[in-house]
Design a protein around this motif. Structure first.
Motif, PDB file in Angstrom:
ATOM      1  N   SER A   1       0.830  -1.211   0.000  1.00  0.00           N
ATOM      2  CA  SER A   1       0.000   0.000   0.000  1.00  0.00           C
ATOM      3  C   SER A   1       0.862   1.258   0.000  1.00  0.00           C
ATOM      4  CB  SER A   1      -0.922   0.005   1.216  1.00  0.00           C
ATOM      5  OG  SER A   1      -1.885  -1.023   1.123  1.00  0.00           O
ATOM      6  N   THR A   2       2.030   1.196   0.630  1.00  0.00           N
ATOM      7  CA  THR A   2       2.958   2.335   0.631  1.00  0.00           C
ATOM      8  C   THR A   2       3.349   2.693  -0.802  1.00  0.00           C
ATOM      9  OG1 THR A   2       3.880   1.584   2.751  1.00  0.00           O
ATOM     10  CG2 THR A   2       5.170   3.202   1.503  1.00  0.00           C
TER      11      THR A   2
ATOM     12  N   LYS B   1       0.416   4.222  -2.691  1.00  0.00           N
ATOM     13  CA  LYS B   1       0.175   5.607  -2.266  1.00  0.00           C
ATOM     14  C   LYS B   1       1.166   6.566  -2.913  1.00  0.00           C
ATOM     15  CE  LYS B   1      -1.939   4.458   2.191  1.00  0.00           C
ATOM     16  NZ  LYS B   1      -1.729   4.359   3.660  1.00  0.00           N
ATOM     17  N   ARG B   2       2.381   6.123  -3.123  1.00  0.00           N
ATOM     18  CA  ARG B   2       3.372   6.977  -3.796  1.00  0.00           C
ATOM     19  C   ARG B   2       2.919   7.307  -5.215  1.00  0.00           C
ATOM     20  NH1 ARG B   2       8.962   3.720  -2.169  1.00  0.00           N
ATOM     21  NH2 ARG B   2       8.880   4.143   0.085  1.00  0.00           N
TER      22      ARG B   2
ATOM     23  N   VAL C   1      -0.262   7.289  -6.259  1.00  0.00           N
ATOM     24  CA  VAL C   1      -1.470   8.116  -6.164  1.00  0.00           C
ATOM     25  C   VAL C   1      -1.104   9.569  -5.871  1.00  0.00           C
ATOM     26  CG1 VAL C   1      -3.603   8.501  -4.877  1.00  0.00           C
ATOM     27  CG2 VAL C   1      -2.898   6.176  -5.433  1.00  0.00           C
ATOM     28  N   SER C   2      -0.155   9.779  -4.951  1.00  0.00           N
ATOM     29  CA  SER C   2       0.206  11.140  -4.532  1.00  0.00           C
ATOM     30  C   SER C   2       0.873  11.933  -5.652  1.00  0.00           C
ATOM     31  CB  SER C   2       1.141  11.093  -3.318  1.00  0.00           C
ATOM     32  OG  SER C   2       2.371  10.476  -3.655  1.00  0.00           O
ATOM     33  N   ASN C   3       1.453  11.245  -6.618  1.00  0.00           N
ATOM     34  CA  ASN C   3       2.118  11.934  -7.733  1.00  0.00           C
ATOM     35  C   ASN C   3       1.511  11.449  -9.048  1.00  0.00           C
ATOM     36  OD1 ASN C   3       3.902  13.764  -8.761  1.00  0.00           O
ATOM     37  ND2 ASN C   3       5.753  12.684  -8.148  1.00  0.00           N
ATOM     38  N   HIS C   4       0.188  11.329  -9.029  1.00  0.00           N
ATOM     39  CA  HIS C   4      -0.554  10.704 -10.117  1.00  0.00           C
ATOM     40  C   HIS C   4      -0.256  11.309 -11.491  1.00  0.00           C
ATOM     41  CE1 HIS C   4      -4.137  10.224 -12.702  1.00  0.00           C
ATOM     42  NE2 HIS C   4      -4.272   9.041 -12.123  1.00  0.00           N
TER      43      HIS C   4
END
Length: 421
Positions: free
Chosen positions: A384-385, A388-389, A391-394
């Motif tokens: 998941s980490t 998320k990386r 997603v955060s810089n999609h």
């Protein structure tokens, strides 16, 4: 006197001398045929080639971002071309300048590359392009004999070949690119998995993800964006599994350690817990859960990588001796007996730690037997980490993937057979 004179005539005759010469030659040949050891040591005999004393050292570099079994197979092939494999890991700044921001930082990529069982040495902060200065350093300081790269083109932003100098120097060798996977492909799976879609849209993220995980060979249009996300077309073969396997089982008195999990998007956190687990015994057996088990426990959008892909990534790790492909969720008494398991371990960092509180605790049996141990995970990283990386810089990864997908499409369209793998 007559008889003596007769003997002298015989011994002094030319025919007798010839007979002695022939006899000497036959005696010499008989001594050679029984291969007597030479009486002198340290003397180089003429006409005999000495074996090369120094090992053949080969070099391969790469970003190794979102490291997967394709990277590992490339390193395996490179290692087969020499005696020692030195790997250069490109710096974060160089990746950003040439491709876009990396998903995993350098220190995590170093952990991943160093854990691959075919790697002998790792060089951090390697340049993206092989410059003349760096190539000279490889040849003189690192004693590199050959520079290795796959059959897919590696072009710099200006369109030139990143390995042109190595080819010109006659010190370049090519390997076969592993079919069916790339970092671009994996990032595309995650982008598709997490992308917002309008209600009632024609595509459902979860159903699309199931196609990814099960390796359907097709493309899905991205809501009219004009770019397609490549569906996994990995074709698992028994030969590839054999190539990645150690090929030997535990000894009769070996202490066998067992650890299981999804090992999805194999990352540095996985590597470090496997390293600790292997240090507790003589043989590390790793259970890889099925796609269905992971979907049931972690959601329909998981896993990102399918069972065979995950199994190969784990098999490539130097700390792993064997894997169970499709391990059951619960560790049974029969399983412990069958594999002669001495200790069952689990890390403190995982996607879901609630199983310890539930009635269906998968480790209930080894706990009752007193052979369960929880290990403190060295790194606080989960699958998941990694997601998320992304997603955060999609937007950055979307743009990066659009460029890479175009080049990968051209590669597959123009692909021709390359011997070896």
């Amino acid at each position: 006197m007559g008889s003596g004179g007769s003997a002298m005539e015989v011994f002094g005759s030319p025919s007798f001398a010839a007979a002695c010469l022939l006899g000497g030659l036959l005696l010499a040949l008989s001594l050679v045929s029984i291969r007597l050891p030479p009486p002198l040591f340290g003397v180089r005999l003429p006409g005999i080639r000495r074996k090369r004393k120094t090992p053949v050292r080969v070099y391969m570099d790469g970003c190794f971002d979102m490291m997967h079994y394709g990277h590992c197979n490339a390193l395996r092939q490179a290692r087969a071309l020499g005696d020692q494999l030195v790997v250069g890991v490109v710096s974060d700044d160089e990746i950003t300048a040439n491709k876009g921001p990396p998903v995993t930082p350098l220190h995590e990529r170093m952990v991943m590359v160093g854990a691959v069982k075919w790697v002998d040495e790792v060089i951090p902060d390697a340049p993206y392009a092989i410059t003349e200065k760096f190539m000279k350093k490889l040849f003189t300081e690192y004693n590199i004999d050959y520079i290795i790269h796959g059959d897919d083109p590696c072009l710099l932003p200006d369109g030139t070949d990143a390995y042109a100098l190595a080819k010109k120097a006659g010190r370049y060798k090519q390997i076969k690119r592993t079919e069916g996977v790339s970092s671009t492909d994996i990032v595309g799976r995650m982008l598709l998995c997490v992308r917002d879609r309008p209600l009632g849209g024609s595509h459902n993220p979860s159903s699309l993800q199931r196609q990814f995980s099960h390796g359907h060979n097709q493309k899905v249009d991205d809501m009219g964006s004009g770019t397609g996300t490549r569906i996994s077309h990995f074709l698992p073969t028994s030969r590839r599994i054999v190539q990645f396997s150690n090929g030997k089982g535990p000894g009769p008195d070996a202490r066998i350690i067992y650890i299981d999990g999804a090992f999805d998007l194999f990352h540095a956190g996985h590597v470090e817990i496997l390293r600790l687990a292997r240090g507790l015994g003589d043989f590390l057996l790793v259970g890889i859960h099925t796609d269905q088990t992971i979907s049931a426990t972690r959601g329909a959008h998981r896993p990102i990588m399918n069972l065979h892909e995950r199994s190969l990534s784990v098999l490539a790790c130097r700390y792993v001796d064997e894997v169970i492909i499709g391990a059951p969720w619960g560790v049974s008494k029969d399983m412990i007996t069958t594999f002669n398991i001495s200790l069952v371990v689990h890390g403190t960092v995982a996607e879901n730690m609630d199983f310890l509180k539930e009635e269906s605790n998968p480790y209930a049996v080894p706990m009752d037997m007193g052979i369960y141990k929880q290990l403190k995970s060295p790194l606080d990283i989960t699958t998941s980490t990694i997601i998320k990386r992304i997603v955060s810089n999609h937007e950055s990864y979307q743009k990066r993937n659009e460029k890479k997908e175009a080049s990968e499409r051209r590669y597959y369209e123009n692909k021709s057979f390359v011997a070896g793998d």
